[in-house]
Design a protein around this motif. Structure first.
Motif, PDB file in Angstrom:
ATOM      1  N   HIS A  93      -8.443 -20.938  44.802  1.00 53.69           N
ATOM      2  CA  HIS A  93      -7.297 -20.036  44.815  1.00 53.69           C
ATOM      3  C   HIS A  93      -6.352 -20.392  45.949  1.00 53.69           C
ATOM      4  O   HIS A  93      -6.738 -21.049  46.929  1.00 53.69           O
ATOM      5  CB  HIS A  93      -7.752 -18.580  44.987  1.00 53.69           C
ATOM      6  N   SER A  94      -5.117 -19.911  45.817  1.00 48.52           N
ATOM      7  CA  SER A  94      -4.139 -20.062  46.884  1.00 48.52           C
ATOM      8  C   SER A  94      -4.265 -18.892  47.850  1.00 48.52           C
ATOM      9  O   SER A  94      -4.934 -17.892  47.558  1.00 48.52           O
ATOM     10  CB  SER A  94      -2.722 -20.102  46.300  1.00 48.52           C
ATOM     11  N   THR A  95      -3.588 -19.011  48.983  1.00 45.32           N
ATOM     12  CA  THR A  95      -3.612 -17.926  49.964  1.00 45.32           C
ATOM     13  C   THR A  95      -3.050 -16.642  49.377  1.00 45.32           C
ATOM     14  O   THR A  95      -3.600 -15.549  49.595  1.00 45.32           O
ATOM     15  CB  THR A  95      -2.806 -18.323  51.215  1.00 45.32           C
TER      16      THR A  95
ATOM     17  N   ASP B  32       2.769 -20.054  44.790  1.00 50.13           N
ATOM     18  CA  ASP B  32       1.558 -20.652  44.223  1.00 50.13           C
ATOM     19  C   ASP B  32       0.611 -19.554  43.747  1.00 50.13           C
ATOM     20  O   ASP B  32      -0.577 -19.529  44.091  1.00 50.13           O
ATOM     21  CB  ASP B  32       0.877 -21.546  45.269  1.00 50.13           C
TER      22      ASP B  32
ATOM     23  N   LEU C 201     -10.828 -20.000  49.220  1.00 55.03           N
ATOM     24  CA  LEU C 201      -9.875 -20.946  49.799  1.00 55.03           C
ATOM     25  C   LEU C 201     -10.568 -22.247  50.181  1.00 55.03           C
ATOM     26  O   LEU C 201     -10.027 -23.335  49.967  1.00 55.03           O
ATOM     27  CB  LEU C 201      -9.209 -20.329  51.035  1.00 55.03           C
TER      28      LEU C 201
ATOM     29  N   ARG D 125      -2.441 -24.192  36.711  1.00 53.83           N
ATOM     30  CA  ARG D 125      -1.622 -24.225  37.928  1.00 53.83           C
ATOM     31  C   ARG D 125      -0.693 -25.441  37.924  1.00 53.83           C
ATOM     32  O   ARG D 125       0.471 -25.361  38.335  1.00 53.83           O
ATOM     33  CB  ARG D 125      -2.527 -24.263  39.156  1.00 53.83           C
TER      34      ARG D 125
ATOM     35  N   GLU E  51     -11.035 -24.375  47.373  1.00 53.85           N
ATOM     36  CA  GLU E  51      -9.747 -24.735  46.779  1.00 53.85           C
ATOM     37  C   GLU E  51      -9.616 -24.242  45.339  1.00 53.85           C
ATOM     38  O   GLU E  51      -9.062 -24.912  44.475  1.00 53.85           O
ATOM     39  CB  GLU E  51      -9.525 -26.253  46.859  1.00 53.85           C
TER      40      GLU E  51
END
Length: 230
Positions: free
Chosen positions: A125-127, A70, A120, A200, A123
């Motif tokens: 960006h992803s980890t 992701d 994060l 995304r 929400e």
């Protein structure tokens, strides 16, 4: 609670940290003794910004990312925060004992990581994007501090310039990010010759871009802009 994270994430916005990074470079360049540090800071920070921008352009224009992780590009907020804030905190404590300078730098990294956490929480960006952004920014700040850890940085700063360094605060408006993302999206779509930039959702749903029609009188709908790969 959302307002809390918006305030925190604002301290990693490019509209705030790019002027701050520029201010650090100018401040270091005032004194001939610290001008080499100004050059090194400019190169390190500029390299960080370039890598972040390149990762975003490659994804938005050509869909280069990882659905497995992701990942659609480094978190710019996290990368900038972990590169700038440790240096800022360390410079503030530059005339203190080594242990105080160490604590200041670690506090800066902690603050930068917290800004990554805010990305994060919101929400955005992803980890994977936050972790890689933090690693990139840490490489920049750690490299700069390692090169100049034992340097006194005794820059004589005029009062007017000290006030000028606070100018980035004027760019800080909660909930109103700098328009850099929109500019990058438009530039990436133009460079790649596609109707709109990759998102995304396109990556996760394995959609490919449809090129712009040759005739300027023809237009693609939003649904036609991307199609599912076989």
């Amino acid at each position: 609670m959302n307002n809390f994270w918006l305030i925190a994430t604002g301290f990693g916005d490019s509209g705030f940290l790019l002027p701050a990074a520029l201010g650090i470079a100018i401040w270091l360049a005032i004194d001939p003794g610290t001008r080499p540090a100004a050059v090194r800071w400019t190169l390190l920070f500029g390299g960080c910004g370039f890598i972040v921008m390149l990762s975003k352009l490659l994804f938005m224009g050509w869909g280069i990312g990882s659905a497995q992780f992701d990942f659609i590009g480094f978190s710019g907020h996290t990368a900038l925060a972990t590169s700038v804030w440790p240096v800022v905190f360390w410079l503030v404590a530059r005339r203190r004992a080594p242990i105080v300078r160490m604590v200041a730098a670690l506090s800066g990294w902690g603050w930068g990581v917290f800004i990554g956490v805010s990305r994060l929480a919101l929400e955005v960006h992803s980890t994977a994007e936050v972790v890689t952004g933090a690693l990139l920014g840490t490489v920049v700040s750690a490299s700069f501090l390692r090169l100049h850890w034992h340097q006194s940085m005794g820059v004589k700063t005029p009062r007017w310039f000290a006030l000028a360094l606070a100018l980035p605060l004027l760019f800080f408006i909660v909930g109103r990010p700098a328009p850099t993302q929109d500019a990058l999206e438009s530039f990436a779509a133009w460079m790649a010759g596609i109707e709109r930039p990759f998102t995304r959702a396109d990556l996760l749903q394995n959609r490919r871009a449809v090129r712009k029609p040759a005739s300027s009188t023809q237009f693609l709908t939003k649904e036609q802009s991307f199609s599912t790969r076989d």
